[in-house]
Write a protein that holds these residues in place. Structure first.
Motif, mmCIF file in Angstrom:
data_model
loop_
_atom_site.group_PDB
_atom_site.id
_atom_site.type_symbol
_atom_site.label_atom_id
_atom_site.label_comp_id
_atom_site.label_asym_id
_atom_site.label_seq_id
_atom_site.Cartn_x
_atom_site.Cartn_y
_atom_site.Cartn_z
ATOM 1 N N ASP A 90 0.872 -1.159 0.000
ATOM 2 C CA ASP A 90 0.000 0.000 0.000
ATOM 3 C C ASP A 90 0.920 1.222 0.000
ATOM 4 O O ASP A 90 2.100 1.121 0.376
ATOM 5 N N THR A 94 1.839 3.994 4.480
ATOM 6 C CA THR A 94 2.710 2.824 4.488
ATOM 7 C C THR A 94 4.032 3.200 3.822
ATOM 8 O O THR A 94 4.999 3.487 4.515
ATOM 9 N N SER A 179 -2.465 0.725 -4.727
ATOM 10 C CA SER A 179 -2.966 1.841 -3.921
ATOM 11 C C SER A 179 -4.326 2.339 -4.368
ATOM 12 O O SER A 179 -4.642 2.343 -5.555
ATOM 13 N N LYS A 228 -8.321 -4.165 -4.315
ATOM 14 C CA LYS A 228 -6.931 -4.556 -4.074
ATOM 15 C C LYS A 228 -6.777 -6.068 -4.136
ATOM 16 O O LYS A 228 -5.751 -6.575 -4.609
ATOM 17 N N GLY A 248 0.322 -3.288 4.312
ATOM 18 C CA GLY A 248 -0.449 -2.054 4.340
ATOM 19 C C GLY A 248 -1.034 -1.797 5.712
ATOM 20 O O GLY A 248 -0.774 -2.544 6.662
ATOM 21 N N ASP A 253 -6.367 -3.245 2.326
ATOM 22 C CA ASP A 253 -5.153 -4.057 2.216
ATOM 23 C C ASP A 253 -5.402 -5.453 2.782
ATOM 24 O O ASP A 253 -4.954 -6.459 2.216
#
Length: 296
Positions: A90, A94, A179, A228, A248, A253
């Motif tokens: 991420d 992060t 992201s 994600k 993340g 995440d």
């Protein structure tokens, strides 16, 4: 989409000059390094201007507020980490100390309202696509505002992440950025850390022919809840990775940790401690050195 251009336009000129960056308060768990190095400048300027990097501020890290057993990784978790073919990071909170969309919102004068939506998105209390649309409708950033934000508030890279990525690459482990942030704001960070553009999966801002805000690309997988997970699954399938790790801080995440996706979810709590996310992680770390020290 007729009459609409992507946010990639104008990136090079937005990063082609050095600006004085105003100081911003940090959380106690942060070490701040402002990215103003030559890779954030044009290639021509890189040849003539010296490296400019703000000195890191040493701030003591706070322990997580909850007593998580997963602060100590199991043998199986360590084996998976050390044998990963690829690691997906991420970016906001992060790889970088800030939430990019919150920075952009504050720059455009809509900081408080947008930050509230960000908190909802990261804790999973509202669908990500709803939070993304709501935040952008509050900001409505023009292309020039995005460019100005990148120049005047360049992303701050988290301490230790450069060393971790260098170590992973030395071990022939591929690195990706996955992201819910915006590609234009992530590309200079990726360049700084040696991550190729094709290893970035992120959202895309759209603008009209006069540079006015025109929405975002809804076909990007990270523009919606579960995106994600889908992105990580696609990365795995496209490259044939046997072992893949997601790192993340947010609920989106954590979603990547599922069959066909990430084999391991590591919660990085060095910037934000989201206890509901950390409780379900395979491993909780507050310093990237914890990950580096376990690698061969």
């Amino acid at each position: 989409m007729a009459g609409v251009i992507s946010a990639r336009a104008g990136l090079s000129h937005s990063l082609s000059v050095t600006q004085t960056v105003p100081n911003r308060p940090l959380q106690a768990s942060q070490l701040a390094t402002r990215c103003t190095s030559p890779s954030f400048l044009s290639a021509k300027l890189c040849k003539t201007r010296p490296l400019v990097v703000a000195a890191a501020m040493e701030v003591s890290k706070e322990a997580p507020s909850a007593d998580f057993a997963n602060r100590q990784p199991s043998k199986g978790v360590l084996e998976t980490w050390c044998n990963a073919d690829a690691v997906c990071f991420d970016v906001d909170s992060t790889v970088c100390l800030d939430e990019g969309i919150d920075e952009l919102a504050d720059f455009c004068g809509a900081g408080k309202a947008v930050a509230e939506w960000t908190a909802k998105a990261m804790t999973g209390t509202v669908p990500f696509e709803e939070a993304l649309a709501a935040r952008l409708s509050l900001i409505k950033p023009s292309l020039s505002q995005v460019d100005d934000c990148l120049v005047k508030r360049p992303p701050r890279i988290s301490p230790g992440i450069a060393d971790l990525i260098k170590k992973l690459k030395a071990n022939n482990t591929d690195v990706f950025f996955v992201s819910g942030g915006f590609r234009q704001m992530i590309k200079p960070v990726a360049s700084e850390l040696g991550i190729p553009p094709e290893n970035i999966i992120a959202n895309q801002l759209l603008f009209g022919t006069s540079g006015e805000y025109a929405g975002f690309d809804p076909t990007e997988p990270t523009s919606r809840s579960g995106g994600k997970a889908l992105a990580v699954q696609q990365i795995r399938q496209n490259h044939g990775y046997k072992t893949l790790v997601m790192i993340g801080d947010g609920a989106t995440d954590l979603e990547a940790r599922q069959p066909g996706g990430a084999d391991l979810f590591i919660c990085y709590a060095g910037v934000q401690m989201r206890e509901a996310v950390a409780a379900k992680a395979d491993w909780v770390v507050i310093d990237f050195q914890e990950l580096i020290s376990e690698l061969p």
